[in-house]
Design a protein around this motif. Sequence first.
Motif, PDB file in Angstrom:
ATOM      1  N   PHE A  47      52.785  40.406  51.625  1.00  0.00           N
ATOM      2  CA  PHE A  47      51.615  39.988  52.069  1.00  0.00           C
ATOM      3  C   PHE A  47      50.992  40.851  53.336  1.00  0.00           C
ATOM      4  CE2 PHE A  47      54.679  36.514  51.221  1.00  0.00           C
ATOM      5  CZ  PHE A  47      53.952  35.850  50.111  1.00  0.00           C
ATOM      6  N   ASN A  48      51.408  41.994  53.137  1.00  0.00           N
ATOM      7  CA  ASN A  48      50.792  43.046  54.362  1.00  0.00           C
ATOM      8  C   ASN A  48      50.425  44.142  53.531  1.00  0.00           C
ATOM      9  OD1 ASN A  48      49.882  44.341  56.533  1.00  0.00           O
ATOM     10  ND2 ASN A  48      51.733  44.249  57.806  1.00  0.00           N
ATOM     11  N   GLY A  49      49.276  44.251  53.056  1.00  0.00           N
ATOM     12  CA  GLY A  49      48.718  45.343  52.183  1.00  0.00           C
ATOM     13  C   GLY A  49      47.816  44.853  51.194  1.00  0.00           C
ATOM     14  N   SER A  50      47.620  45.831  50.099  1.00  0.00           N
ATOM     15  CA  SER A  50      46.665  45.531  48.882  1.00  0.00           C
ATOM     16  C   SER A  50      47.475  44.467  48.131  1.00  0.00           C
ATOM     17  CB  SER A  50      46.580  46.753  48.348  1.00  0.00           C
ATOM     18  OG  SER A  50      45.855  47.789  49.126  1.00  0.00           O
ATOM     19  N   TYR A  51      46.487  43.626  47.789  1.00  0.00           N
ATOM     20  CA  TYR A  51      47.094  42.512  46.861  1.00  0.00           C
ATOM     21  C   TYR A  51      45.868  41.853  46.113  1.00  0.00           C
ATOM     22  CZ  TYR A  51      44.790  39.141  50.306  1.00  0.00           C
ATOM     23  OH  TYR A  51      43.900  38.523  50.946  1.00  0.00           O
ATOM     24  N   VAL A  52      46.118  41.173  45.069  1.00  0.00           N
ATOM     25  CA  VAL A  52      45.211  40.335  44.165  1.00  0.00           C
ATOM     26  C   VAL A  52      45.542  38.955  43.961  1.00  0.00           C
ATOM     27  CG1 VAL A  52      45.978  41.328  42.064  1.00  0.00           C
ATOM     28  CG2 VAL A  52      43.721  40.507  42.031  1.00  0.00           C
TER      29      VAL A  52
END
Length: 593
Positions: free
Chosen positions: A401-406
């Motif tokens: 949950f700490n960074g790039s996500y979609v």
Amino acid sequence: MYIKFMVLSNKTGLRVRDGKVSVTNTLSQKFTIFCLLTSGLLFSSGSAHAQSLNVYPNTSSNIQKNNPMAQLTSVSQLRDVEPTAWAYEALRSLVERYGCIVGYPDRTFRGDRALTRWEFAAGLNACMNSLERLIQDNVSVAKEDIEKLKRLSEDFKAELAALGARVGNLENRVAFLEDHQFSTTTKLSGEVIFSVSGATGGEPNAESAQITFNDRVRLNLTTSFTGRDALITGLQAYNFTGGAPITGKKSTGEILFPNDGSILSEGQTKLNWEPQFPGFNPQTLQPSCGDNSVCLYKLLYLTPVANNLAVFIAPMAETTDAFPTIIPFASEGQGAISRFAAINPALRVSGGTSGTGLASAAGFIFTPTPEVDWRALYGSVNAALPVNKGFPETVLGAGLFNGSYVAATQLTLKPTGSLDIGLNYSYSYHQINILGMGLSGFSTGVLGGKPLDTPVHLNTFGATLTWRFSPKAYFTGYGTYVMVEQAGNGGSAYTNLTSWMAGLYFPDAIVEGNTAGLMFGQPIYRTAAGNGATLTPANIGNRSTPYQLEAYYNFKVNNNISITPGAFVVFNPEGDSKNNTLGVAALRTTFSF
């Protein structure tokens, strides 16, 4: 990728085929779910081809009109077979479990009439042939079902003999294959692509790109532990190059577009089967795979949890593994030549079709009716990294949950037997200034004029349809709208982008089994920008809308080999009319097993 996995159950189960998964109540009710892992930040597979949403026209009505013996697929439709009779249970288990077919369109089955014993024998023979094919395909067949078949065959021995049915060797074949099969729980399948391609055009002062000979090999292992679940493990090797700042090797796009191209090897020259990030890992910006080294590109587990509901979890997955592409020429091995024409960009956003299983993801597939299919997923790009060190050490972030996500969803509707519609929405966060589609040079630096370490979040909307208006021709197309905004407290820059494609697909083109496609559309293009972001960055000489025209013909040599010549032309490539028109031609040979 051709993954043949059949669920032999009349209960809710999963079918995996061509890299995609279907939730089924019975074999006559298919609800597909694109298995998640094949090519991108979220999921894809060299297999976008075997459309899990049936892209072939519904011909059952024509069959029934022309053939009074047209077959039905559910014993419950045979009005005069009593449920209390042993034959009813035997027929139901064989017909519905193995897809055998008995009866005929008026829903009658009169086993007590001498005339209809021949119809019954024909249906029974079809069941025996189906079981033989399953056994030959290395699929387990229950011994009790073989016993049922033997008992039925005794009652109709004379009729079956007249039909030339082969019954006696079923048990011997089962025993032989159990001794010689690859695995009792795992099915091995693969796809090998050889391609020769060349490109011309690009920036006025660019070097010429040489004709290249590339390959991509994929092996998929599909394992079932319960007969209703599927664990998919995918291995691949390829010799595509790119990402010169990282690998020291340029792609064709980087050669033709030295200023308008992307440092991550993204651009409008991309082939459909070419990895988005060839030869390097975008999570760490370090060389990885490439040069025909073998790498894991897909790892996914799916299982049904309730009627019409399945869940999946994947350490390595892509969006198209979970979501139906709907486009009939999406297949990387059999379909379109270009990356642009194959799939709606709404599925590619955030590296969703990188070709390397970029994301870790989890989600569900819900099919309340055959006409409605709803899927959703959450994917994190750097879930395995415990510490987010920021740019440039961990450019895409760290942790779940700490960074790039979609977070993405797709609703697939089939209002008629000839029309499939897909509606997409996704929300993404990227720790750096990228789109992650692999479709244009400005996919890196999407907020024009802002530095690469600018975080962004995206709202992406997409719609896709295929209309089978004729058995010989389908209309298909997509539209995408992307809203990119600067994230955090550093500013409020924004950019909006659009893309669309319309095409015709021809099944059985000229010769039965061959296919062809003709497409025209607009590659991804900036349409609005502001608050510090510009529509015309310094590298763009004269901003102009790009357009692409493409055609291909897929010649099926046999069931395992196909040859596809094709070409595409891009006008105003990379959105700059000062660039020379881009032309790309390719000859692809695909081996599948």
